[in-house]
Enzyme design. Sequence first.
Site, PDB file in Angstrom:
ATOM      1  N   ASN A  33       0.812  -1.260  -0.193  1.00  0.00           N
ATOM      2  CA  ASN A  33       0.006   0.211   0.104  1.00  0.00           C
ATOM      3  C   ASN A  33       0.788   1.287   0.046  1.00  0.00           C
ATOM      4  O   ASN A  33       1.717   1.173   0.780  1.00  0.00           O
ATOM      5  CB  ASN A  33      -0.759  -0.114   1.493  1.00  0.00           C
ATOM      6  CG  ASN A  33      -1.645   1.182   1.367  1.00  0.00           C
ATOM      7  OD1 ASN A  33      -2.237   1.426   0.502  1.00  0.00           O
ATOM      8  ND2 ASN A  33      -1.665   1.671   2.805  1.00  0.00           N
ATOM      9  N   ILE A  94      -2.761   2.590  -4.826  1.00  0.00           N
ATOM     10  CA  ILE A  94      -2.454   3.835  -5.198  1.00  0.00           C
ATOM     11  C   ILE A  94      -3.653   4.825  -4.913  1.00  0.00           C
ATOM     12  O   ILE A  94      -4.892   4.185  -5.190  1.00  0.00           O
ATOM     13  CB  ILE A  94      -1.823   3.785  -6.295  1.00  0.00           C
ATOM     14  CG1 ILE A  94      -2.858   3.400  -7.514  1.00  0.00           C
ATOM     15  CG2 ILE A  94      -0.345   3.442  -6.535  1.00  0.00           C
ATOM     16  CD1 ILE A  94      -2.035   3.251  -8.829  1.00  0.00           C
ATOM     17  N   ILE A 130      -7.168   0.716  -7.209  1.00  0.00           N
ATOM     18  CA  ILE A 130      -7.316   2.384  -6.989  1.00  0.00           C
ATOM     19  C   ILE A 130      -7.770   2.468  -5.779  1.00  0.00           C
ATOM     20  O   ILE A 130      -9.076   1.995  -5.539  1.00  0.00           O
ATOM     21  CB  ILE A 130      -7.992   2.720  -8.201  1.00  0.00           C
ATOM     22  CG1 ILE A 130      -7.361   2.486  -9.652  1.00  0.00           C
ATOM     23  CG2 ILE A 130      -8.071   4.331  -8.094  1.00  0.00           C
ATOM     24  CD1 ILE A 130      -6.115   2.536  -9.799  1.00  0.00           C
ATOM     25  N   LYS A 131      -7.134   3.112  -4.888  1.00  0.00           N
ATOM     26  CA  LYS A 131      -7.818   3.760  -3.449  1.00  0.00           C
ATOM     27  C   LYS A 131      -8.682   4.925  -3.671  1.00  0.00           C
ATOM     28  O   LYS A 131      -8.234   5.729  -4.091  1.00  0.00           O
ATOM     29  CB  LYS A 131      -6.735   3.981  -2.549  1.00  0.00           C
ATOM     30  CG  LYS A 131      -5.768   2.787  -2.199  1.00  0.00           C
ATOM     31  CD  LYS A 131      -5.107   2.812  -0.836  1.00  0.00           C
ATOM     32  CE  LYS A 131      -4.051   4.123  -0.942  1.00  0.00           C
ATOM     33  NZ  LYS A 131      -3.545   4.070   0.280  1.00  0.00           N
ATOM     34  N   ILE A 132      -9.939   4.699  -3.110  1.00  0.00           N
ATOM     35  CA  ILE A 132     -10.878   5.941  -3.368  1.00  0.00           C
ATOM     36  C   ILE A 132     -11.648   6.041  -2.028  1.00  0.00           C
ATOM     37  O   ILE A 132     -12.240   4.786  -1.451  1.00  0.00           O
ATOM     38  CB  ILE A 132     -11.839   5.423  -4.461  1.00  0.00           C
ATOM     39  CG1 ILE A 132     -11.339   5.039  -6.018  1.00  0.00           C
ATOM     40  CG2 ILE A 132     -13.094   6.707  -4.609  1.00  0.00           C
ATOM     41  CD1 ILE A 132     -12.022   4.624  -7.025  1.00  0.00           C
TER      42      ILE A 132
END
Length: 322
Positions: A33, A94, A130-132
């Site tokens: 991460n 990310i 994809i970190k949201i």
Amino acid sequence: MSDLLKQLKYMNPITGDCSDIESIKKFSPTDANIDSTQVLASIQQPQNEKLIKAAVELARDERWGSDYKKAIINKLTVSIAIEILKHIPGRIAIEIDASLSFDTDGIMSKAHELVDTYRNLRIEQSRLLIKIPATWEGIQAAQKLEREQINCSLIFVYSFIQAQACADSNVFQISTPVEPICAWYKTNEPDMDYSGANDPGVATLISIYQHYKYFGYPTRIMGTGFNSMLQIQALAGCDQLAITPALLDALSKQTGPLERQLIAPIPAPEDYRPLAMPEKEFRWSFNYSVMAHAKLAEDIRLLDDTQRQIEAIISQYLENNP
């Protein structure tokens, strides 16, 4: 008897909650991460100015654009991610920009940009997460991205209502911060006992896990934000656990039996699931989730502040090195 870390790895995959290559090599997590806090800490160290220099060189072709600083930050993050991917078999997670947290189209555009950037470097999108932030807009963007096989990790999931909306949208993974939940209750309701099994962060994650497994949702739940081995041990068997190098080290140095704590319940009939949640119900219910509402807003502000600090350091570097 093997150490606790080895036993834990048999029960569930480990995400290295760090961008330090040496820690990644040492503890061999499945996934890793990258977040802005880690990037900021790296570039604040004088010996790592070379990281900024390399990112600036990579972004030279974009120096006449209006987003030159963001291009440098992107190159910086990409270079770290590429190196980490050499040492893990799984995925790298990310971030998107915090400023896009309430912009569905903006999130999707940024996700496509990130995927294209890595694809041009021969990194398959199957190795990216994809970190949201788990806002309504973030969840809707993730639902659309998942249809394109762009897997998403919805972060800052503090409540059951967020978790349910993510499951409805078939997102790949959610991330629930354990210690921050506990810390909020200790601050706002200090007279309660939050030790051991009474830890509200642990309890929140377990309730989501049981719900997901009972109704057969494929969305994975990842525990993160730990401050003790006890919290980690209480969640042994979770779909995924993100652990810092300090706690990975502590786990690797302790031996003794580690029992699996999370066991999936007998599933409900396949056609028996709650109805998908409409936007109005999500917003109304989330408004009454006092802790989750406060923590989500706080985390987005902190993420934005950290990303601005990174931009400020890049700006200072460019002024000193025209």
